[in-house]
Motif scaffolding. Sequence first.
Motif, short mmCIF file in Angstrom:
data_model
loop_
_atom_site.label_atom_id
_atom_site.label_comp_id
_atom_site.label_asym_id
_atom_site.label_seq_id
_atom_site.Cartn_x
_atom_site.Cartn_y
_atom_site.Cartn_z
N UNK A 166 0.83 -1.20 0.00
CA UNK A 166 0.00 0.00 0.00
C UNK A 166 0.87 1.26 0.00
N UNK A 167 1.92 1.24 0.81
CA UNK A 167 2.84 2.37 0.87
C UNK A 167 3.49 2.60 -0.49
N UNK A 168 3.89 1.51 -1.13
CA UNK A 168 4.50 1.61 -2.46
C UNK A 168 3.49 2.13 -3.48
N UNK A 169 2.24 1.68 -3.36
CA UNK A 169 1.18 2.15 -4.26
C UNK A 169 1.00 3.67 -4.14
N UNK B 266 2.36 16.09 2.36
CA UNK B 266 0.92 16.22 2.60
C UNK B 266 0.15 15.09 1.94
N UNK B 267 0.55 14.70 0.72
CA UNK B 267 -0.16 13.63 0.02
C UNK B 267 0.05 12.27 0.69
N UNK B 268 1.25 12.01 1.15
CA UNK B 268 1.52 10.72 1.80
C UNK B 268 0.91 10.66 3.20
N UNK B 269 0.78 11.82 3.86
CA UNK B 269 0.11 11.85 5.17
C UNK B 269 -1.38 11.55 5.01
N UNK B 270 -2.00 12.14 3.99
CA UNK B 270 -3.41 11.86 3.72
C UNK B 270 -3.58 10.39 3.32
N UNK B 271 -2.60 9.85 2.60
CA UNK B 271 -2.64 8.44 2.20
C UNK B 271 -2.65 7.51 3.41
N UNK B 272 -1.97 7.93 4.49
CA UNK B 272 -1.97 7.13 5.71
C UNK B 272 -3.38 7.05 6.30
N UNK B 273 -4.08 8.18 6.35
CA UNK B 273 -5.46 8.19 6.85
C UNK B 273 -6.37 7.38 5.93
N UNK B 274 -6.13 7.48 4.64
CA UNK B 274 -6.94 6.73 3.68
C UNK B 274 -6.75 5.23 3.85
#
Length: 463
Positions: free
Chosen positions: A78-81, A329-337
């Motif tokens: 998921x992180x790689x995605x 900011x995008x990767x932080x939002x990805x964590x919540x997602x």
Amino acid sequence: METVIILVFAFGYLAITLEHSIKIDKLIPALVMMAISWALISLGIDSFPQWFDSAKHSLLENFGALGHEDKMHLMEETLLHHLGKTAEILVFLLGAMTIVEIIDYFDGFSTIKRAVNFNSRRKLLWLFSILAFILSAIIDNLTATIVLISILQKIVKERDIRIWYAGLIIIAANAGGAWSPIGDVTTTMLWIGNKVSTGNLFLYLFIPSVLCMVVPTVIASFLPQFKGELELQSDGDKPKNKFSSTMLFLGLGAIVFVPFFKVITHLPPYVGMMLSLGVVAVFAEIYSNSKFSITSIDNEESAAHASHSPVHHSLSKIELPSILFFLGILMAVAALESLGILFGFANSLQDTMPMVGTELDGTAVSDLVVILLGVGSAIIDNVPLVAASLGMFSEPLDNPLWHFIAYSAGTGGSMLIIGSAAGVVAMGMEKIDFFWYLKKISWLALVGFLAGAGAFVIMRAIL
């Protein structure tokens, strides 16, 4: 653990908004909250009850039954995605910014400066608003914002006035991106997901999008900041470089080519942007070599440029802090997602809001929920909210609901400067303060958003 991650995001978000008060560049809290959020996910992976599959836009079944190793492997995938999706945006952004800088290297924007032969602040406002609206539908709202703010920086000398224009460019660019399938990432998601078609997207959203741009621009044209004459930057009547016009049209044409490349090849936009950058760079190197004669150099600026290639020079001028902020900011939002938090937030809106919408295919759909999704997209990234809506609703292709979601998510982000990609880029390029935007521009964006939403409801009833 979920609560801790939400608090980390909240404090990081607060630090970004208070950048000028705490004297810490916004990219630092963005990167820190991104790293801490994913570290907490890794450490507490066994305690999370659900996981959001970003590729399928739905919650993963039987996540709790998976073993520790399987969960870790899923987290790494998921992180790689998300890193891949973020890298696509960043590489695209790097390409567009480099092309803009190459145009500037050849003094290409002097062509536009000479075309702007008026000093009226109001006329300039309308010029940039209309250009942002049109360009964002062709080259997407992110790239349109980069190009127009770059041009603005070459024309308007005073930063205090320039950021007002930048604020209206954000509103117009997001409005223009909503009615085009390639104008905004969320609209593209709905288009690729077979929820909207190009023809009906234009039919339902063009007029609401126009109102979303026109209403704030009309109101702003009566504000003191857009009255009177403006002192424009002048470098003389003649361009400093004989290839200035050629490089301007070549560079902008190369950016416009990107969506066509995507449609033809079905490859991600960044691939087309790299091709465009390569073509522009070839001509830049050829023209750069022909600038100089063996015995003399035309002017001092040419002498400064003589020691290196235009591509290297342009790459050195790119705003890397903006790129890193975007990454954080995008990767932080990805964590919540990934934890399903944003998906749950969107679903909770559907469950708790009163059903005030109309009956569509036997299902009561709340217009208020869709509007709140738009407001939510100003606070949280609109991509996961639209992804959540794909799982919330099952209406068929071209149902008016999908078009309303496209409008709401595409234009709602204008209400906060970090609510859209266009706003984030403008914030980085012009160092716009979060609270300044909130006080001066947000209400204009809200009025435009509501005007367009009202127009959509009327058009839905007619069509």
